[in-house]
Design a protein around this motif. Structure first.
Motif, PDB file in Angstrom:
ATOM      1  N   GLY A  25       0.824  -1.201   0.000  1.00  0.00           N
ATOM      2  CA  GLY A  25       0.000   0.000   0.000  1.00  0.00           C
ATOM      3  C   GLY A  25       0.856   1.248   0.000  1.00  0.00           C
ATOM      4  N   ILE A  26       0.192   2.387   0.051  1.00  0.00           N
ATOM      5  CA  ILE A  26       0.912   3.663  -0.008  1.00  0.00           C
ATOM      6  C   ILE A  26       0.507   4.548   1.162  1.00  0.00           C
ATOM      7  CG2 ILE A  26       1.212   3.685  -2.519  1.00  0.00           C
ATOM      8  CD1 ILE A  26      -1.266   5.605  -2.628  1.00  0.00           C
ATOM      9  N   THR A  27       1.320   5.521   1.444  1.00  0.00           N
ATOM     10  CA  THR A  27       0.963   6.554   2.415  1.00  0.00           C
ATOM     11  C   THR A  27       1.016   7.883   1.685  1.00  0.00           C
ATOM     12  OG1 THR A  27       2.030   5.241   4.119  1.00  0.00           O
ATOM     13  CG2 THR A  27       1.514   7.529   4.673  1.00  0.00           C
ATOM     14  N   MET A  28      -0.106   8.565   1.700  1.00  0.00           N
ATOM     15  CA  MET A  28      -0.152   9.830   0.964  1.00  0.00           C
ATOM     16  C   MET A  28       0.459  10.946   1.800  1.00  0.00           C
ATOM     17  SD  MET A  28      -1.502   9.541  -2.039  1.00  0.00           S
ATOM     18  CE  MET A  28      -2.225  11.130  -2.412  1.00  0.00           C
ATOM     19  N   PRO A  29       1.275  11.792   1.173  1.00  0.00           N
ATOM     20  CA  PRO A  29       1.843  12.916   1.918  1.00  0.00           C
ATOM     21  C   PRO A  29       0.798  14.014   2.130  1.00  0.00           C
ATOM     22  CG  PRO A  29       2.486  13.060  -0.384  1.00  0.00           C
ATOM     23  CD  PRO A  29       1.654  11.810  -0.251  1.00  0.00           C
ATOM     24  N   TYR A  30       1.020  14.824   3.150  1.00  0.00           N
ATOM     25  CA  TYR A  30       0.202  16.023   3.323  1.00  0.00           C
ATOM     26  C   TYR A  30       1.000  17.191   2.765  1.00  0.00           C
ATOM     27  CZ  TYR A  30      -1.658  20.213   5.493  1.00  0.00           C
ATOM     28  OH  TYR A  30      -2.152  21.474   5.686  1.00  0.00           O
ATOM     29  N   ILE A  31       0.402  17.959   1.901  1.00  0.00           N
ATOM     30  CA  ILE A  31       1.070  19.133   1.345  1.00  0.00           C
ATOM     31  C   ILE A  31       0.322  20.365   1.839  1.00  0.00           C
ATOM     32  CG2 ILE A  31       1.838  20.289  -0.773  1.00  0.00           C
ATOM     33  CD1 ILE A  31       2.926  17.587  -1.013  1.00  0.00           C
ATOM     34  N   PHE A  33      -0.932  23.982   1.556  1.00  0.00           N
ATOM     35  CA  PHE A  33      -1.177  25.088   0.629  1.00  0.00           C
ATOM     36  C   PHE A  33      -1.684  26.252   1.474  1.00  0.00           C
ATOM     37  CE2 PHE A  33      -1.531  21.284  -1.956  1.00  0.00           C
ATOM     38  CZ  PHE A  33      -0.821  21.623  -3.096  1.00  0.00           C
ATOM     39  N   ASN A  49     -11.952  23.133   2.701  1.00  0.00           N
ATOM     40  CA  ASN A  49     -10.855  22.191   2.906  1.00  0.00           C
ATOM     41  C   ASN A  49     -11.283  20.899   3.581  1.00  0.00           C
ATOM     42  OD1 ASN A  49      -9.753  24.556   2.044  1.00  0.00           O
ATOM     43  ND2 ASN A  49      -8.067  24.587   3.501  1.00  0.00           N
ATOM     44  N   CYS A  51     -13.333  18.888   2.315  1.00  0.00           N
ATOM     45  CA  CYS A  51     -13.456  17.884   1.250  1.00  0.00           C
ATOM     46  C   CYS A  51     -12.237  17.780   0.350  1.00  0.00           C
ATOM     47  CB  CYS A  51     -14.672  18.179   0.383  1.00  0.00           C
ATOM     48  SG  CYS A  51     -16.203  17.865   1.236  1.00  0.00           S
ATOM     49  N   HIS A  52     -11.534  18.889   0.161  1.00  0.00           N
ATOM     50  CA  HIS A  52     -10.386  18.835  -0.753  1.00  0.00           C
ATOM     51  C   HIS A  52      -9.338  19.836  -0.312  1.00  0.00           C
ATOM     52  CE1 HIS A  52     -11.754  22.581  -2.602  1.00  0.00           C
ATOM     53  NE2 HIS A  52     -12.961  22.064  -2.646  1.00  0.00           N
ATOM     54  N   SER A  53      -8.148  19.694  -0.876  1.00  0.00           N
ATOM     55  CA  SER A  53      -7.042  20.559  -0.481  1.00  0.00           C
ATOM     56  C   SER A  53      -7.289  21.994  -0.970  1.00  0.00           C
ATOM     57  CB  SER A  53      -5.735  20.046  -1.072  1.00  0.00           C
ATOM     58  OG  SER A  53      -5.673  20.333  -2.455  1.00  0.00           O
ATOM     59  N   GLY A  55      -5.097  23.586  -2.387  1.00  0.00           N
ATOM     60  CA  GLY A  55      -4.441  23.597  -3.700  1.00  0.00           C
ATOM     61  C   GLY A  55      -5.445  23.425  -4.819  1.00  0.00           C
ATOM     62  N   TYR A  56      -6.427  22.556  -4.607  1.00  0.00           N
ATOM     63  CA  TYR A  56      -7.443  22.307  -5.638  1.00  0.00           C
ATOM     64  C   TYR A  56      -8.206  23.604  -5.949  1.00  0.00           C
ATOM     65  CZ  TYR A  56     -10.370  18.922  -8.223  1.00  0.00           C
ATOM     66  OH  TYR A  56     -10.991  18.183  -9.194  1.00  0.00           O
TER      67      TYR A  56
ATOM     68  N   PRO B  44       3.925   8.803  -3.264  1.00  0.00           N
ATOM     69  CA  PRO B  44       4.318   7.398  -3.306  1.00  0.00           C
ATOM     70  C   PRO B  44       4.475   6.883  -4.735  1.00  0.00           C
ATOM     71  CG  PRO B  44       2.108   7.689  -2.366  1.00  0.00           C
ATOM     72  CD  PRO B  44       2.729   9.027  -2.452  1.00  0.00           C
ATOM     73  N   TYR B  52      -0.133  20.331  -7.663  1.00  0.00           N
ATOM     74  CA  TYR B  52      -1.227  21.293  -7.549  1.00  0.00           C
ATOM     75  C   TYR B  52      -2.128  21.027  -6.368  1.00  0.00           C
ATOM     76  CZ  TYR B  52       0.140  22.589 -12.268  1.00  0.00           C
ATOM     77  OH  TYR B  52       0.855  23.016 -13.359  1.00  0.00           O
ATOM     78  N   SER B  53      -2.186  19.758  -5.949  1.00  0.00           N
ATOM     79  CA  SER B  53      -3.100  19.394  -4.869  1.00  0.00           C
ATOM     80  C   SER B  53      -2.699  18.023  -4.346  1.00  0.00           C
ATOM     81  CB  SER B  53      -4.540  19.358  -5.406  1.00  0.00           C
ATOM     82  OG  SER B  53      -5.404  18.734  -4.486  1.00  0.00           O
ATOM     83  N   ASP B  54      -2.967  17.798  -3.065  1.00  0.00           N
ATOM     84  CA  ASP B  54      -2.726  16.458  -2.506  1.00  0.00           C
ATOM     85  C   ASP B  54      -4.033  15.706  -2.256  1.00  0.00           C
ATOM     86  OD1 ASP B  54      -3.429  18.235  -0.503  1.00  0.00           O
ATOM     87  OD2 ASP B  54      -2.122  17.355   1.010  1.00  0.00           O
ATOM     88  N   ARG B  55      -5.145  16.418  -2.175  1.00  0.00           N
ATOM     89  CA  ARG B  55      -6.457  15.804  -1.923  1.00  0.00           C
ATOM     90  C   ARG B  55      -7.471  16.422  -2.861  1.00  0.00           C
ATOM     91  NH1 ARG B  55      -9.382  17.286   2.753  1.00  0.00           N
ATOM     92  NH2 ARG B  55      -7.983  19.048   2.728  1.00  0.00           N
ATOM     93  N   THR B  87      -5.631   3.410  -0.119  1.00  0.00           N
ATOM     94  CA  THR B  87      -4.168   3.394  -0.063  1.00  0.00           C
ATOM     95  C   THR B  87      -3.642   1.962   0.027  1.00  0.00           C
ATOM     96  OG1 THR B  87      -4.321   3.740   2.306  1.00  0.00           O
ATOM     97  CG2 THR B  87      -3.948   5.684   0.950  1.00  0.00           C
ATOM     98  N   TYR B  88      -4.553   1.012   0.094  1.00  0.00           N
ATOM     99  CA  TYR B  88      -4.134  -0.387  -0.008  1.00  0.00           C
ATOM    100  C   TYR B  88      -5.218  -1.176  -0.724  1.00  0.00           C
ATOM    101  CZ  TYR B  88      -3.018  -5.217   0.903  1.00  0.00           C
ATOM    102  OH  TYR B  88      -2.745  -6.539   0.719  1.00  0.00           O
ATOM    103  N   VAL B 185     -15.873  12.878   0.088  1.00  0.00           N
ATOM    104  CA  VAL B 185     -15.959  12.895   1.548  1.00  0.00           C
ATOM    105  C   VAL B 185     -17.392  12.579   2.000  1.00  0.00           C
ATOM    106  CG1 VAL B 185     -15.816  14.400   3.583  1.00  0.00           C
ATOM    107  CG2 VAL B 185     -13.971  14.401   1.876  1.00  0.00           C
ATOM    108  N   TYR B 218      -0.196   3.064  -7.794  1.00  0.00           N
ATOM    109  CA  TYR B 218      -1.498   3.383  -7.169  1.00  0.00           C
ATOM    110  C   TYR B 218      -2.094   4.656  -7.767  1.00  0.00           C
ATOM    111  CZ  TYR B 218      -1.887  -0.025  -3.381  1.00  0.00           C
ATOM    112  OH  TYR B 218      -2.068  -1.173  -2.669  1.00  0.00           O
TER     113      TYR B 218
END
Lengths: 106, 402
Positions: A25-31, A33, A49, A51-53, A55-56, B44, B52-55, B87-88, B185, B218
């Motif tokens: 699996g993966i671990t998503m980073p927090y960025i 903005f 925020n 629902c989404h970053s 950045g979006y 990853p 531009y965005s992470d989520r 994520t998995y 969400v 992924y």
């Protein structure tokens, strides 16, 4: 010492096998903005925020007041964002336009 | 600039376009933004990309990636619509459901896909319809992509047609809906569902589990994604887990409103006069990009400089790529690779020359396809509100030093 080395080797080989056959699996980073300081920032942060970053949001570019109002409306109507009162909508639209506007009303 | 001046200028630049008897004011088009830096944080299975965005994750490949026919998986761009992505995923348990107007509804595991169907391999360009959106002025709606919301990979998987055949399509079946594992969400938010008209189904459309000889990353849709060669990637559903066959198309925001362009000959409009009748973006325009050098690269005069890049279209095939070093007056043909990756892939090109004088030098590339289409100059691209399908002649400006 020799048996220890043997054990290490076995563990190493096991690790290689596991890696080849499955994924972990993966671990998503927090960025981060950062949001521009301004009237309505905290309200906007809570409503967008969730629902989404951020950045979006800001990577839509600098936009007109009409654009931001339509985006907020789309978030409510299409994506069901729980922004319920006209006052809340206005706060978010005003914050977006004040800080990420292009100076045009339309 | 005042708005009125802006349009005065725009009209001077591009003239007025008469379409179906309606006079359209032209918007203005420039070169897309080209100086964004990659992030210092890698996602990853990826090298650092323009972020531009992470989520949801939105990652763009930097220009210098585009020098070879295949884009490495860890440099491949990423675009999701929904912020919650598994994520998995356990490949031993993953299945895809095929349901709706079928003789039998089935669930197919990854293992069954890999063992019970003919395995096919195909190289195809995956490009966001909004790639290069920063070229459009006034700013078009959507993520402000530069030049790198695209990539090309060798995909391995099974034909969608074969999987549907196993379930048996009913006579009245007309639409195929695709849904992946990404979620919003709120439960009330509709999923990112896309639909394909059954009559557009062909043998090149595949459910792919491999990308350039590896499991899909992924962020590019592990363990399975849809590949529709020749089209923009809006329907190339990632982490695809459900296919529903219906008679009528569902009402869907992402089909009815997003990824649509004016349904007129120029596929264009103005902010003041948005065209009401729209159509899906679908087929990709002929396009090319210089991967090396990039703007700002310092090169020696009288030393051989090899320009490298890639060209592609929707599958008609690239006929030629031309290079200009005098602002677009004289064009010389670049060398194309052997095209062995097929008609849906990038054609890598090279052009060697020795810059003569010192100072700034602009290098342009222009692709033409077998259908007779060629890339227009950036300024001649017409505006549309979604900022889709930009394919202006690319350019980079290097500095020649003695």
């Amino acid at each position: 010492m020799t048996s220890m080395k043997k054990l290490l080797l076995i563990l190493l080989l096991m690790g290689t096998t596991l890696f080849a056959e499955s994924n972990t699996g993966i671990t998503m980073p927090y960025i981060d903005f950062p949001m521009k300081e301004g009237k309505g920032m905290y309200s906007t942060k809570g409503k967008c925020n969730m629902c989404h970053s951020w950045g979006y949001t800001i990577n839509q570019g600098l936009q007109s007041k009409k654009f931001w109002r339509e985006k907020v409306t789309k978030m409510i109507v299409v994506f069901k964002a729980p922004i319920r009162t006209q006052k809340d909508i206005d706060t978010v639209v005003d914050y977006l336009f004040e800080n990420y506007g292009n100076g045009e009303m339309e | 600039m005042e708005r009125r001046d802006f349009f005065k200028k725009a009209i001077t630049v591009a003239g007025t376009a008469a379409v179906g008897g309606i006079t359209l004011e032209a918007g203005e088009t420039v070169h897309p933004i080209d100086n964004r830096k990659v992030s210092n944080i890698a996602f990853p299975q990826k090298r650092p990309l323009i972020t531009y965005s992470d989520r949801p994750p939105l990652l763009e490949s930097p220009r210098d990636v585009f020098t070879s026919a295949l884009t490495p998986n860890d440099l491949f761009f990423v675009r999701w619509h929904m912020p919650i992505i598994p994520t998995y995923i356990n490949p031993g348990k993953f299945t895809i459901s095929i349901n709706g107007l079928l003789d039998r509804e089935i669930k197919v595991s990854l293992k069954e896909l890999k063992t019970q169907f003919e395995q096919v391999e195909l190289t195809a360009v995956l490009q966001c319809g909004g790639n290069n959106r920063t070229a459009f002025k006034p700013t078009a709606s959507g993520i402000q992509w530069g030049v790198g919301a695209m990539g090309c990979a060798k995909w391995k998987g099974v034909r969608l047609r074969d999987v549907l055949k196993k379930a048996g399509l009913k006579k009245e079946a007309a639409w195929i809906g695709f849904n992946g594992e990404d979620k919003a969400v709120y439960n009330e938010t509709a999923n990112f569902v896309r639909e394909l008209k059954l009559e557009h189904l062909n043998d090149n459309i595949i459910l792919a589990y491999e990308m350039n000889g590896e499991d899909l990353p992924y962020l590019n849709g592990y363990p399975l994604r849809l590949i529709i060669p020749g089209t923009y990637s809006d329907s190339w559903i990632k982490m695809i887990s459900n296919i529903t066959v219906t008679k009528e198309r569902q009402k869907l925001h992402f089909m009815d409103h997003a990824y649509r362009i004016p349904d007129n000959e120029c596929e264009c409009e103005t902010p003041e006069n948005l065209v009401q009748k729209t159509k899906p973006i679908e087929e990709m325009n002929v396009n090319s990009i210089i991967g090396y050098p990039v703007t700002g690269t310092k090169v020696r005069s009288a030393a051989e400089l090899i320009v490298r890049g890639v060209a592609f279209d929707s599958g008609h095939g690239i006929k030629k790529v031309q290079i200009s070093i005098d602002g677009g007056n004289m064009w010389e043909e670049a060398l194309l690779d052997d095209g062995s990756e097929g008609k849906y892939a990038y054609r890598a090109f090279t052009y060697a020359f020795k810059p003569k004088n010192s100072g700034k030098l602009t290098i342009m590339c222009k692709a033409s396809n077998e259908k007779g289409e060629a890339q227009p100059f950036a300024k001649d691209i017409k505006w549309n509100h979604g900022g889709y399908k930009y394919n202006g002649i690319d350019e980079v400006t290097v500095e020649v030093v003695l």
